[in-house]
Design an enzyme around this catalytic site. Structure first.
Site, PDB file in Angstrom:
ATOM      1  N   PRO A   2       0.730  -1.236  -0.016  1.00 50.02           N
ATOM      2  CA  PRO A   2      -0.222  -0.025   0.268  1.00 50.02           C
ATOM      3  C   PRO A   2       0.912   1.307   0.226  1.00 50.02           C
ATOM      4  CG  PRO A   2       0.155  -0.979   2.222  1.00 50.02           C
ATOM      5  CD  PRO A   2       1.158  -1.454   1.341  1.00 50.02           C
ATOM      6  N   GLU A   3       0.829   2.127  -1.061  1.00 48.77           N
ATOM      7  CA  GLU A   3       1.515   3.385  -1.181  1.00 48.77           C
ATOM      8  C   GLU A   3       0.184   4.419  -1.099  1.00 48.77           C
ATOM      9  OE1 GLU A   3       4.283   3.719  -4.347  1.00 48.77           O
ATOM     10  OE2 GLU A   3       4.315   1.443  -4.499  1.00 48.77           O
TER      11      GLU A   3
END
Length: 282
Positions: A2-3
DNA sequence: CAATCAACCTGGGTGC
DNA sequence: TGCACCCAGGTTGATT
């Protein structure tokens, strides 16, 4: 996984369902490090009966604001998933924490690799103190191209790292991760090994435009799902279909057909087109 | 202070 | 089939 775009997608999904709800109890907690530094029992009692005021994002952190000023600060790290279940669901293979809500729904925190965290921050503790030193939000309205150029100029005097490493440094600029750093540099036509001091004003402007574009595009696509990332309802994103270099080693560059190469920069796999992103400098 | 690297974990893929 | 090894979206703490 997850960015910024993935975390943004999760937060936007959770916000309308969690805001105004209250927590009945924590019904499952099978990996104590998830909630450290509190012990599981302390975490359970801290959040029990808490009222959720809102859900927000800072960098890659998910912040569940509780009435009275306390908060739960979450980070998905590599394989975490935070999902809302309108109907109760049995713990999954990787469920670490399950929170029961007052409307019968559940909030599940699943994490195969156990790196993710849900940290309780009491009302008398400053929220900022629960977060590390974080650079500007790349999509903030008041974060201009000139601001980015000033950051680059300062960093080029203090360490002068390679642009790929600077983009991954959360205290320099927050929210980018390995996927979007590579994607942005390809779009900007800048080699990932370029040192900050060698970048022209035009190149710095291109990098700024590029990370804004790739982040906005991914948010519009609900994030990039390779294997683990899911949105707030267990759904996949679709941005993986729009990637230009990430995990496309050996495949033709979409601009020029040259095979995409993979190198290691700062210990991270890095993908780029040797034709579109020629290395100049040292 | 800055750069490097091991550590935190699990599982999928590959090559022998 | 088994096994050793490499790889993975992130961050942190110890070391140089």
């Amino acid at each position: 996984m997850p960015e910024l775009p993935e975390v943004e997608t999760v937060v936007n999904g959770l916000r309308p369902h969690l805001s105004g709800r209250s927590i009945v109890q924590v019904s499952h907690l099978d990996w104590p490090p998830t909630v450290q530094p509190l012990e599981p029992e302390a975490f359970r009692s801290a959040v029990q009966n808490a009222h959720i005021a809102n859900v927000s994002r800072r960098a890659k952190y998910i912040i569940i604001h509780l009435q009275g000023g306390a908060a739960i600060v979450g980070h998905l790290r590599m394989t975490g998933q935070l999902t809302y279940h309108a109907q109760p669901a049995a713990p999954g293979r990787f469920s670490r924490v399950i929170i029961e809500l007052d409307n019968g729904a559940q909030l599940h925190f699943d994490d195969q690799r156990k790196f993710g965290r849900l940290r309780y921050v009491a009302a008398d503790q400053p929220l900022a103190g629960a977060l590390p030193d974080l650079g500007p939000e790349p999509l903030a309205e008041d974060f201009s191209r000139a601001d980015f150029a000033a950051l680059i100029a300062r960093k080029s005097l203090r360490g002068n790292p390679r642009i790929k490493q600077a983009l991954l440094d959360q205290s320099f600029l927050s929210g980018l991760g390995n996927i979007y750093a590579d994607e942005a540099l390809h779009l900007a036509r800048v080699h990932p090994m370029r040192q900050l001091r060698t970048l022209s004003d035009d190149e710095i402007g291109r990098v700024y435009d590029a990370f804004q574009q790739v982040l906005r595009q991914s948010i519009a696509n609900n994030g990039t799902t390779f294997s683990d990332y899911r949105d707030a309802f267990g759904g996949s994103g679709s941005n993986q279909d729009s990637l230009r270099v990430y995990q496309r080693t050996g495949q033709p560059c979409l601009n020029c057909g040259t095979p995409i190469e993979r190198i290691v920069v700062g210990g991270r796999g890095t993908h780029y087109c040797p034709t579109c992103q020629p290395f100049v400098g040292d």
